[in-house]
Design an enzyme around this catalytic site. Structure first.
Site, PDB file in Angstrom:
ATOM      1  N   SER A 150      38.756  39.132  38.207  1.00  0.00           N
ATOM      2  CA  SER A 150      38.253  40.328  38.874  1.00  0.00           C
ATOM      3  C   SER A 150      37.013  40.814  38.136  1.00  0.00           C
ATOM      4  CB  SER A 150      39.347  41.398  38.923  1.00  0.00           C
ATOM      5  OG  SER A 150      38.885  42.564  39.567  1.00  0.00           O
ATOM      6  N   SER A 151      36.857  42.109  38.011  1.00  0.00           N
ATOM      7  CA  SER A 151      35.685  42.680  37.354  1.00  0.00           C
ATOM      8  C   SER A 151      35.993  44.105  36.932  1.00  0.00           C
ATOM      9  CB  SER A 151      34.490  42.677  38.314  1.00  0.00           C
ATOM     10  OG  SER A 151      33.424  43.433  37.785  1.00  0.00           O
ATOM     11  N   TYR A 164      30.707  43.698  46.301  1.00  0.00           N
ATOM     12  CA  TYR A 164      31.295  42.783  45.310  1.00  0.00           C
ATOM     13  C   TYR A 164      32.573  43.383  44.724  1.00  0.00           C
ATOM     14  CZ  TYR A 164      31.676  40.266  40.829  1.00  0.00           C
ATOM     15  OH  TYR A 164      32.128  39.555  39.748  1.00  0.00           O
ATOM     16  N   LYS A 168      36.793  42.268  44.642  1.00  0.00           N
ATOM     17  CA  LYS A 168      37.616  42.147  43.442  1.00  0.00           C
ATOM     18  C   LYS A 168      38.826  43.066  43.507  1.00  0.00           C
ATOM     19  CE  LYS A 168      35.157  39.045  41.334  1.00  0.00           C
ATOM     20  NZ  LYS A 168      35.699  37.668  41.220  1.00  0.00           N
TER      21      LYS A 168
END
Length: 259
Positions: A150-151, A164, A168
């Site tokens: 993920s982020s 984006y 995630k």
């Protein structure tokens, strides 16, 4: 070979998408140093993938690089057939670890995000992760482990990252469902969420742009952006028996960003 693998009848095998560069490459090499054999994927950069294979082999593990566009779900059946063949070269019938790492970046405000770009992100980061995992699960050994990347952007908001980050966030929900639905097979599923890292991801913006580098440093408790060596060994550790009871979790590896 690590003591963990010496205790088992066969070496563990990992599949890591996007394993030729950046965080993926650091992950596959970190796994190799623990005695884990690797099937890594690349999209277009075959030379980097072959270089990663050589580095894995130098670390004492076996490796195969397979081409895969994770944004093209129609190619997944053929990819699975190639995985079966690669496993045969390892003398294995199944694999143990799946790291869904491959991804692309996109920077645009909500107002400027195009439908075409949004759909591309869906295909790579959500649809691709969902259906590639679905296709590979029959080949995964019971007791296996899944890590989806993920982020930090799924927790804190940086303007220009909405599309984006939304992908995630969806992957994090999917990961919890994987943990629940495949727990009966002893399979764990977790999310690793890196913060900003100095690789060539997103055109190397964190690494090469002094303004962005300073912004990340200023918002991080440890005072610097991440490097690949901060992430790959952590993923390899999470896949090991040391973390067998960690399941359904989101683990952020960001040095304490936006606390």
């Amino acid at each position: 070979m690590s003591s963990e693998n010496q205790a088992n009848s066969k070496s563990k095998v990992a599949i890591v998408t996007g394993g030729g560069r950046g965080l993926g490459r650091n992950t596959v090499v970190s796994l190799a140093r623990r005695g884990v054999d690797v099937i890594l994927t690349y999209n277009t950069n075959k030379a980097e993938a072959e270089s990663a294979v050589a580095e894995i082999e130098a670390a004492g593990a076996r490796a195969v690089a397979l081409q895969l566009d994770t944004g093209n779900a129609g190619s997944f059946d053929a990819f699975v057939a190639n995985v079966r063949q690669a496993l045969e070269t390892f003398g294995a019938k199944d694999f143990d670890y799946l790291v869904n790492n491959a991804g692309t970046s996109y920077h645009a405000s909500i107002a400027e995000t195009t439908e075409e770009a949004f759909d591309g992100l869906v295909n790579v980061h959500l649809k691709g992760v969902f259906f590639l995992t679905q296709k590979l699960l029959p080949l995964m050994a019971d007791g296996g482990r899944i890590i989806n990347i993920s982020s930090g952007l799924a927790r804190f908001s940086v303007p220009g990252s909405s599309a984006y980050a939304a992908m995630k966030g969806a992957v994090e929900v999917f990961t919890r469902y994987l943990a629940k639905e495949f727990g009966a097979r002893g399979i764990t599923a977790n999310t690793v969420a890196p913060g900003a890292v100095m690789t060539d991801f997103s055109g190397g913006i964190v690494r090469d742009n002094p303004v962005v580098n300073k912004m990340v440093s200023d918002m991080t408790a440890l005072g610097r952006p991440g490097v690949a060596d901060d992430i790959g060994p952590m993923i390899a550790s999470l896949l090991s028996e040391d973390n067998r009871w960690v399941n359904g979790q989101r683990i952020e590896v960001s040095g304490g960003a936006a606390l």
